[in-house]
Design a protein around this motif. Structure first.
Motif, PDB file in Angstrom:
ATOM      1  N   LEU A  12     -25.738  45.428 -15.826  1.00 55.01           N
ATOM      2  CA  LEU A  12     -25.598  46.783 -15.834  1.00 55.01           C
ATOM      3  C   LEU A  12     -24.388  47.207 -14.536  1.00 55.01           C
ATOM      4  O   LEU A  12     -24.549  46.535 -13.699  1.00 55.01           O
ATOM      5  N   PHE A  13     -23.687  48.323 -14.834  1.00 55.09           N
ATOM      6  CA  PHE A  13     -22.738  48.623 -13.896  1.00 55.09           C
ATOM      7  C   PHE A  13     -23.220  48.973 -12.480  1.00 55.09           C
ATOM      8  O   PHE A  13     -22.478  48.847 -11.557  1.00 55.09           O
ATOM      9  N   GLU A  14     -24.297  49.564 -12.353  1.00 58.25           N
ATOM     10  CA  GLU A  14     -25.036  49.858 -11.257  1.00 58.25           C
ATOM     11  C   GLU A  14     -25.382  48.655 -10.352  1.00 58.25           C
ATOM     12  O   GLU A  14     -25.411  48.719  -9.107  1.00 58.25           O
ATOM     13  N   GLU A  15     -25.194  47.479 -11.031  1.00 55.13           N
ATOM     14  CA  GLU A  15     -25.402  46.361 -10.242  1.00 55.13           C
ATOM     15  C   GLU A  15     -24.068  45.690  -9.573  1.00 55.13           C
ATOM     16  O   GLU A  15     -24.270  44.844  -8.591  1.00 55.13           O
ATOM     17  N   LEU A  16     -22.913  46.491  -9.674  1.00 57.04           N
ATOM     18  CA  LEU A  16     -21.810  46.185  -9.029  1.00 57.04           C
ATOM     19  C   LEU A  16     -21.560  46.886  -7.935  1.00 57.04           C
ATOM     20  O   LEU A  16     -20.246  46.506  -7.368  1.00 57.04           O
ATOM     21  N   ASN A  17     -22.111  47.778  -7.522  1.00 60.11           N
ATOM     22  CA  ASN A  17     -22.080  48.851  -6.214  1.00 60.11           C
ATOM     23  C   ASN A  17     -20.751  49.445  -6.304  1.00 60.11           C
ATOM     24  O   ASN A  17     -19.934  49.622  -5.396  1.00 60.11           O
ATOM     25  N   LEU A  18     -20.573  50.129  -7.503  1.00 62.20           N
ATOM     26  CA  LEU A  18     -19.508  50.899  -7.622  1.00 62.20           C
ATOM     27  C   LEU A  18     -19.537  52.359  -7.131  1.00 62.20           C
ATOM     28  O   LEU A  18     -20.866  52.785  -6.925  1.00 62.20           O
ATOM     29  N   SER A  19     -18.737  52.984  -6.817  1.00 64.29           N
ATOM     30  CA  SER A  19     -18.775  54.502  -6.466  1.00 64.29           C
ATOM     31  C   SER A  19     -19.255  55.263  -7.652  1.00 64.29           C
ATOM     32  O   SER A  19     -19.233  54.966  -8.692  1.00 64.29           O
ATOM     33  N   VAL A  20     -20.144  56.465  -7.174  1.00 67.17           N
ATOM     34  CA  VAL A  20     -20.686  57.244  -8.382  1.00 67.17           C
ATOM     35  C   VAL A  20     -19.562  57.913  -9.031  1.00 67.17           C
ATOM     36  O   VAL A  20     -19.812  57.805 -10.306  1.00 67.17           O
ATOM     37  N   ASP A  21     -18.485  58.084  -8.542  1.00 66.61           N
ATOM     38  CA  ASP A  21     -17.436  58.676  -9.445  1.00 66.61           C
ATOM     39  C   ASP A  21     -16.695  57.736 -10.401  1.00 66.61           C
ATOM     40  O   ASP A  21     -16.437  57.973 -11.670  1.00 66.61           O
ATOM     41  N   LEU A  22     -16.760  56.287 -10.076  1.00 63.42           N
ATOM     42  CA  LEU A  22     -16.368  55.160 -11.343  1.00 63.42           C
ATOM     43  C   LEU A  22     -17.613  55.016 -12.108  1.00 63.42           C
ATOM     44  O   LEU A  22     -17.160  55.033 -13.433  1.00 63.42           O
ATOM     45  N   LEU A  23     -18.566  55.153 -11.727  1.00 64.94           N
ATOM     46  CA  LEU A  23     -19.920  54.854 -12.846  1.00 64.94           C
ATOM     47  C   LEU A  23     -19.686  56.107 -13.417  1.00 64.94           C
ATOM     48  O   LEU A  23     -20.133  56.206 -14.901  1.00 64.94           O
ATOM     49  N   GLU A  33     -22.656  52.097 -22.509  1.00 61.94           N
ATOM     50  CA  GLU A  33     -23.996  52.139 -22.029  1.00 61.94           C
ATOM     51  C   GLU A  33     -24.293  50.891 -21.287  1.00 61.94           C
ATOM     52  O   GLU A  33     -25.209  50.930 -20.343  1.00 61.94           O
ATOM     53  N   ARG A  34     -23.774  49.654 -21.323  1.00 63.19           N
ATOM     54  CA  ARG A  34     -23.998  48.553 -20.392  1.00 63.19           C
ATOM     55  C   ARG A  34     -22.606  47.561 -20.689  1.00 63.19           C
ATOM     56  O   ARG A  34     -21.737  48.054 -21.194  1.00 63.19           O
ATOM     57  N   SER A  35     -22.455  46.910 -19.821  1.00 66.34           N
ATOM     58  CA  SER A  35     -21.387  46.033 -19.876  1.00 66.34           C
ATOM     59  C   SER A  35     -21.345  44.920 -20.756  1.00 66.34           C
ATOM     60  O   SER A  35     -22.511  44.472 -21.479  1.00 66.34           O
ATOM     61  N   SER A  36     -20.077  44.603 -21.491  1.00 68.89           N
ATOM     62  CA  SER A  36     -20.037  43.550 -22.577  1.00 68.89           C
ATOM     63  C   SER A  36     -20.055  42.142 -21.926  1.00 68.89           C
ATOM     64  O   SER A  36     -20.124  42.127 -20.565  1.00 68.89           O
ATOM     65  N   LYS A  37     -20.272  41.152 -22.627  1.00 70.11           N
ATOM     66  CA  LYS A  37     -20.185  39.754 -21.894  1.00 70.11           C
ATOM     67  C   LYS A  37     -19.208  39.549 -21.166  1.00 70.11           C
ATOM     68  O   LYS A  37     -19.464  38.896 -20.059  1.00 70.11           O
ATOM     69  N   ILE A  38     -17.916  39.679 -21.391  1.00 65.82           N
ATOM     70  CA  ILE A  38     -16.727  39.347 -20.399  1.00 65.82           C
ATOM     71  C   ILE A  38     -16.926  40.281 -18.995  1.00 65.82           C
ATOM     72  O   ILE A  38     -16.536  39.818 -18.134  1.00 65.82           O
ATOM     73  N   GLN A  39     -17.416  41.547 -19.334  1.00 62.31           N
ATOM     74  CA  GLN A  39     -17.530  42.140 -18.063  1.00 62.31           C
ATOM     75  C   GLN A  39     -18.677  41.622 -17.269  1.00 62.31           C
ATOM     76  O   GLN A  39     -18.612  41.694 -16.118  1.00 62.31           O
ATOM     77  N   LYS A  64     -11.615  43.654 -21.788  1.00 68.96           N
ATOM     78  CA  LYS A  64     -10.776  43.041 -20.639  1.00 68.96           C
ATOM     79  C   LYS A  64     -10.338  44.020 -19.996  1.00 68.96           C
ATOM     80  O   LYS A  64     -10.056  43.875 -18.754  1.00 68.96           O
ATOM     81  N   THR A  65      -9.646  45.083 -20.516  1.00 63.44           N
ATOM     82  CA  THR A  65      -9.057  46.005 -19.852  1.00 63.44           C
ATOM     83  C   THR A  65      -9.599  46.768 -18.973  1.00 63.44           C
ATOM     84  O   THR A  65      -9.404  47.125 -17.668  1.00 63.44           O
ATOM     85  N   THR A  66     -11.012  47.057 -19.344  1.00 63.72           N
ATOM     86  CA  THR A  66     -12.073  47.664 -18.366  1.00 63.72           C
ATOM     87  C   THR A  66     -12.197  46.736 -16.996  1.00 63.72           C
ATOM     88  O   THR A  66     -12.108  47.363 -15.960  1.00 63.72           O
ATOM     89  N   CYS A  67     -12.197  45.465 -17.376  1.00 65.46           N
ATOM     90  CA  CYS A  67     -12.454  44.649 -16.046  1.00 65.46           C
ATOM     91  C   CYS A  67     -11.186  44.864 -15.219  1.00 65.46           C
ATOM     92  O   CYS A  67     -11.584  44.996 -13.799  1.00 65.46           O
ATOM     93  N   PHE A  68     -10.024  44.806 -15.445  1.00 65.27           N
ATOM     94  CA  PHE A  68      -8.981  44.698 -14.397  1.00 65.27           C
ATOM     95  C   PHE A  68      -8.814  46.142 -13.908  1.00 65.27           C
ATOM     96  O   PHE A  68      -8.464  46.383 -12.891  1.00 65.27           O
ATOM     97  N   VAL A  69      -8.927  47.007 -14.720  1.00 62.06           N
ATOM     98  CA  VAL A  69      -8.768  48.437 -14.396  1.00 62.06           C
ATOM     99  C   VAL A  69      -9.816  48.841 -13.486  1.00 62.06           C
ATOM    100  O   VAL A  69      -9.515  49.385 -12.369  1.00 62.06           O
TER     101      VAL A  69
END
Length: 136
Positions: A12-23, A33-39, A64-69
C-alpha cells in the motif's frame, strides 16, 4: 531478497511515508488503488535513505514511470523555488509521458515543472530547420 536490505516491500502506498499531497495525487489523479508488483518491490528502495542505484525491469504499463517520478517528487521541497530534480529521457515520447505523469501525480504538491522539449509537436522545429545561433 534484495528488497529486504532497503525496508522490505510496500503493498500500500500509505506504507511509504509519503506526503498527503502525493498520496492524493496517486489516488485522485492517477486513480491507483494499490501498488503494482514493480512498485511494491522498488519504491521502498527508491524512497529509503541509502539511495543506491537501481535497475528495474518490468513489462509496459506495469508502473515503472510512477516509481521514479514518485521518487523525484518525494525528494523535492515545494517551498524551495529552485531546480531540484532533472529527468533525462532517451526519447521525446518518453519525456512527454513522464511529464504527464509528473503533473498528475504532483498536482496537489505545489511543485512546478517544465519540459525542455515542446510538449506539442506542432510547436516543434527540428534543429536542422532552426535559424543559426548568432552567439556562436
Amino acid at each position: 531478497m534484495q528488497a529486504d536490505l532497503f525496508g522490505g516491500q510496500a503493498d500500500l502506498f500509505e506504507e511509504l511515508n509519503l506526503s498527503v499531497d502525493l498520496l492524493k495525487g496517486l489516488y485522485v489523479e492517477m486513480k491507483f488503488e494499490r501498488s503494482s508488483k514493480i512498485q511494491t518491490i522498488s519504491l521502498p528502495m527508491i524512497l529509503t535513505p541509502l539511495y543506491k542505484h537501481l535497475i528495474a525491469q518490468a513489462h509496459n504499463g506495469s508502473g515503472k514511470t510512477t516509481c521514479f517520478v514518485l521518487g523525484m517528487l518525494s525528494c523535492v521541497d515545494p517551498k524551495l523555488t529552485a531546480p531540484q530534480a532533472l529527468c533525462i529521457c532517451p526519447t521525446r515520447e518518453l519525456a512527454i509521458q513522464n511529464m504527464e505523469v509528473l503533473k498528475k501525480m504532483g498536482n496537489y504538491t505545489g511543485i512546478t515543472s517544465e519540459c525542455a522539449i515542446p510538449m506539442d509537436s506542432s510547436n516543434y522545429v527540428p534543429i536542422s530547420k532552426r535559424a543559426p545561433d548568432k552567439d556562436k
